[in-house]
Write a protein that holds these residues in place. Sequence first.
Motif, PDB file in Angstrom:
ATOM      1  N   LYS A 320      -7.689 -21.154  -4.661  1.00  0.00           N
ATOM      2  CA  LYS A 320      -7.606 -21.305  -3.206  1.00  0.00           C
ATOM      3  C   LYS A 320      -6.179 -21.161  -2.687  1.00  0.00           C
ATOM      4  N   PHE A 321      -5.214 -21.595  -3.472  1.00  0.00           N
ATOM      5  CA  PHE A 321      -3.824 -21.543  -3.031  1.00  0.00           C
ATOM      6  C   PHE A 321      -3.327 -20.104  -2.892  1.00  0.00           C
ATOM      7  N   TYR A 322      -3.904 -19.171  -3.657  1.00  0.00           N
ATOM      8  CA  TYR A 322      -3.330 -17.834  -3.784  1.00  0.00           C
ATOM      9  C   TYR A 322      -4.029 -16.748  -2.973  1.00  0.00           C
ATOM     10  N   VAL A 323      -5.260 -16.966  -2.515  1.00  0.00           N
ATOM     11  CA  VAL A 323      -6.021 -15.889  -1.872  1.00  0.00           C
ATOM     12  C   VAL A 323      -5.874 -15.945  -0.348  1.00  0.00           C
ATOM     13  N   TRP A 324      -6.207 -14.818   0.294  1.00  0.00           N
ATOM     14  CA  TRP A 324      -5.972 -14.663   1.730  1.00  0.00           C
ATOM     15  C   TRP A 324      -7.188 -14.040   2.409  1.00  0.00           C
ATOM     16  N   SER A 325      -7.500 -14.549   3.585  1.00  0.00           N
ATOM     17  CA  SER A 325      -8.469 -13.867   4.446  1.00  0.00           C
ATOM     18  C   SER A 325      -7.715 -12.874   5.327  1.00  0.00           C
ATOM     19  N   LEU A 326      -8.461 -11.916   5.874  1.00  0.00           N
ATOM     20  CA  LEU A 326      -7.837 -10.960   6.796  1.00  0.00           C
ATOM     21  C   LEU A 326      -7.216 -11.684   7.985  1.00  0.00           C
ATOM     22  N   ALA A 327      -7.924 -12.690   8.475  1.00  0.00           N
ATOM     23  CA  ALA A 327      -7.434 -13.412   9.651  1.00  0.00           C
ATOM     24  C   ALA A 327      -6.112 -14.114   9.348  1.00  0.00           C
ATOM     25  N   GLU A 328      -5.993 -14.689   8.151  1.00  0.00           N
ATOM     26  CA  GLU A 328      -4.744 -15.368   7.792  1.00  0.00           C
ATOM     27  C   GLU A 328      -3.592 -14.376   7.724  1.00  0.00           C
ATOM     28  N   LEU A 329      -3.822 -13.234   7.111  1.00  0.00           N
ATOM     29  CA  LEU A 329      -2.758 -12.240   7.009  1.00  0.00           C
ATOM     30  C   LEU A 329      -2.330 -11.749   8.381  1.00  0.00           C
ATOM     31  N   GLU A 330      -3.286 -11.512   9.243  1.00  0.00           N
ATOM     32  CA  GLU A 330      -2.956 -11.039  10.590  1.00  0.00           C
ATOM     33  C   GLU A 330      -2.219 -12.108  11.381  1.00  0.00           C
ATOM     34  N   ASP A 331      -2.606 -13.367  11.178  1.00  0.00           N
ATOM     35  CA  ASP A 331      -1.958 -14.456  11.903  1.00  0.00           C
ATOM     36  C   ASP A 331      -0.505 -14.623  11.468  1.00  0.00           C
ATOM     37  N   VAL A 332      -0.243 -14.503  10.160  1.00  0.00           N
ATOM     38  CA  VAL A 332       1.114 -14.698   9.647  1.00  0.00           C
ATOM     39  C   VAL A 332       2.000 -13.497   9.941  1.00  0.00           C
ATOM     40  N   GLY A 334       1.267 -10.651  11.995  1.00  0.00           N
ATOM     41  CA  GLY A 334       1.202 -10.016  13.303  1.00  0.00           C
ATOM     42  C   GLY A 334       1.112  -8.505  13.213  1.00  0.00           C
ATOM     43  N   GLU A 335       1.970  -7.807  13.940  1.00  0.00           N
ATOM     44  CA  GLU A 335       1.900  -6.349  13.996  1.00  0.00           C
ATOM     45  C   GLU A 335       2.285  -5.689  12.665  1.00  0.00           C
ATOM     46  N   ARG A 336       2.896  -6.472  11.760  1.00  0.00           N
ATOM     47  CA  ARG A 336       3.248  -5.915  10.446  1.00  0.00           C
ATOM     48  C   ARG A 336       2.095  -6.014   9.456  1.00  0.00           C
ATOM     49  N   ALA A 337       0.994  -6.636   9.863  1.00  0.00           N
ATOM     50  CA  ALA A 337      -0.093  -6.915   8.929  1.00  0.00           C
ATOM     51  C   ALA A 337      -0.732  -5.647   8.381  1.00  0.00           C
ATOM     52  N   GLU A 338      -0.901  -4.637   9.218  1.00  0.00           N
ATOM     53  CA  GLU A 338      -1.610  -3.439   8.766  1.00  0.00           C
ATOM     54  C   GLU A 338      -0.880  -2.759   7.610  1.00  0.00           C
ATOM     55  N   ALA A 339       0.429  -2.590   7.744  1.00  0.00           N
ATOM     56  CA  ALA A 339       1.196  -1.961   6.672  1.00  0.00           C
ATOM     57  C   ALA A 339       1.189  -2.818   5.416  1.00  0.00           C
ATOM     58  N   ALA A 340       1.290  -4.135   5.598  1.00  0.00           N
ATOM     59  CA  ALA A 340       1.288  -5.029   4.445  1.00  0.00           C
ATOM     60  C   ALA A 340      -0.051  -4.993   3.729  1.00  0.00           C
ATOM     61  N   MET A 341      -1.152  -4.979   4.481  1.00  0.00           N
ATOM     62  CA  MET A 341      -2.473  -4.982   3.855  1.00  0.00           C
ATOM     63  C   MET A 341      -2.720  -3.683   3.098  1.00  0.00           C
ATOM     64  N   ALA A 342      -2.184  -2.583   3.599  1.00  0.00           N
ATOM     65  CA  ALA A 342      -2.326  -1.320   2.874  1.00  0.00           C
ATOM     66  C   ALA A 342      -1.579  -1.385   1.547  1.00  0.00           C
ATOM     67  N   TYR A 343      -0.383  -1.944   1.577  1.00  0.00           N
ATOM     68  CA  TYR A 343       0.417  -2.044   0.351  1.00  0.00           C
ATOM     69  C   TYR A 343      -0.212  -2.994  -0.661  1.00  0.00           C
ATOM     70  N   PHE A 344      -0.759  -4.116  -0.168  1.00  0.00           N
ATOM     71  CA  PHE A 344      -1.321  -5.135  -1.044  1.00  0.00           C
ATOM     72  C   PHE A 344      -2.804  -4.921  -1.337  1.00  0.00           C
ATOM     73  N   GLY A 345      -3.330  -3.758  -0.991  1.00  0.00           N
ATOM     74  CA  GLY A 345      -4.689  -3.414  -1.375  1.00  0.00           C
ATOM     75  C   GLY A 345      -5.755  -4.281  -0.743  1.00  0.00           C
TER      76      GLY A 345
END
Length: 656
Positions: A320-332, A334-345
């Motif tokens: 639980k400590f290590y995994v992420w939902s899409l909403a959490e990534l977008e919240d943390v 913001g506008e950089r989330a799309e590029a980060a999610m592409a890099y992190f698969g």
Amino acid sequence: MPNRLAGETSPYLLQHQDNPVDWLPWGPEAWERARAENRPVLVSIGYSACHWCHVMERESFEDPETAALMNERLVCVKVDREERPDVDAIYMDALQAMTGSGGWPLNAFLTPEQVPFYAGTYFPPASRGGMPAWRDVVRAVTDAWEERPEEIRAGSERIVAHLRGGARISPAAGAVDAGILERAVESLRGAYDPARGGFGGAPKFPPHSALELLLSLGDPGGMAVATLRAMARGGIHDQIGGGFARYAVDATWTVPHFEKMLYDNALLARSYLHGWLVSRDAELLDAGRGILDWALREMRGPEGGFASALDADSEGVEGKFYVWSLAELEDVLGERAEAAMAYFGVSGGGNFEGENILVRAPGVDPPEDLPELRAALLAARAERVRPGLDDKRLTAWNALMIGALADAGAVLGEPEYLDAARQGAEFVLRELRGADGRLLRTWKDGRAHLGAYLEDHAYLLEALLTLYEASWEGRWFAEARAVAEEILARFADPEHGGFFSVPADHEPLVARRKDLEDSPIPSGNSAAALGLLRLAALTGEARYREAADGVIALLHPVAARHPQAFGHLLQAIAFSLGPVREVAIAGQGPAGPLAATVRSRLRPRLVLAGGEDPQVPLLAGRGRVDGRPAAYVCESFACRAPVTDPGELAATLEVG
């Protein structure tokens, strides 16, 4: 009401102190009670980061009815496998002989004479999936003991003979075949997964010793570097905080079993450093630095020692400590989330129970602001409930991290790493000693206890030699020799050669074993052999080499056939076959250009001494040449003419 575990130091044992089971620690009270009451003993073995150990505790050991049954029929003993590897190894051997497999929790039923007669791993509270219920197992085992105790005891002699295992092996006649390393490489090639790296299928464990063996041989076929890359890009690698989980449950390194062990990370830190020296792949260096930075940030105590493990679970949920939902990534992000999610698969479906384990997606370049993205995610993750920390300090595992830090500090010119290695060594040598000056195994909250085992001594020997070669501080060389003398005096087998896992004055156990296989970590015998060979090269003392040769004579016939199980031993064999270079540098410090030249490549069959310490025989008679710092390159203490130019030194090291 607390049971008898409340006075222990092991976090794993303390987790069980409030169980209604009347747990005893391993010790004479348990055996006296078993003999007096003629009851079998349950020895339940685990460790604090073990997911299924926690599950079985919640389901069975915290249940009052189950505990009442256990207390009525058994003498119940809890063991931390990390504090007591001697006990764990004996009963793991028994479990594997009885069932064909192993794992933790390990639940072994013993006679009052410590002889196992039934063993298993996890048992559920109710029968399911072909597994019997735990209470049914307890009833069946204790009923059998009541009805047929002599029949059960009758098999003791055969069982004890099996448990002595490797202690009965005799040395092979003749010299080591010079083709042993080529055959080992071919065996690894046959098991190699060319698509995903590693050896074999799921689950996949980091093959530390095999990787080091391959790297030490120049990485034939590129198997080691490719495996290191694949692991670095997978979910087994914490892409945000650094460090590696214990293993991946799949063949692609994507979904880890999330616990982080100090020993894995210490061994992998060196593999990634050495992989970078072989390949110059910056991705490998980044992963190796990430391990060491994680260890300094999250595992190091104020006294300089390192904690043992981080749990797989937090809030009772694995990962639980290590995994992420899409909403959490977008919240943390913001506008950089799309590029980060592409890099992190990251995809909408998630790769772990609907959540996302971050990996490195193939073919996607890192964002320019990757360090800032990682920092933002790390800060957000720090607000979560952290996994449990097993904060005991083990001599053996601290030695592995000391060696990794010293190696990296010297190769990379990083004073922070080298200082941390020094402080770690000072902690072990100061705090993990008994009143008699002998090493102890474990320390927590200012209390050290339990006599150290062969692996503690052998890993510390290797670490102190690495720290000496990194710093040229004679105190580490002196301590290494003292540890080597302890190994020879207290652990050696004068009849067959090699070393026992416990010293001659250890408490009596049902069998005195030899730790032989390098899985999941180097065996005490392999580490002792390689450490003694390096010490022999630095001192010229034949008795160190002879003791190491005794280990090699026991095991070289099987090592080439099973290189994944004997990777560290095969490194010792490679060192013994040579040629070994002995390099002494005079008139220049350990960070000078001559030493940097030696360290610029992976040179596994080379020892390095420097400074003016008279207790290091390799330095005897070495001095400047025409007022200039000089390097002396020797083989078997026969030396070439000294050189003063780094380029000339590099050329000399390449000859022969």
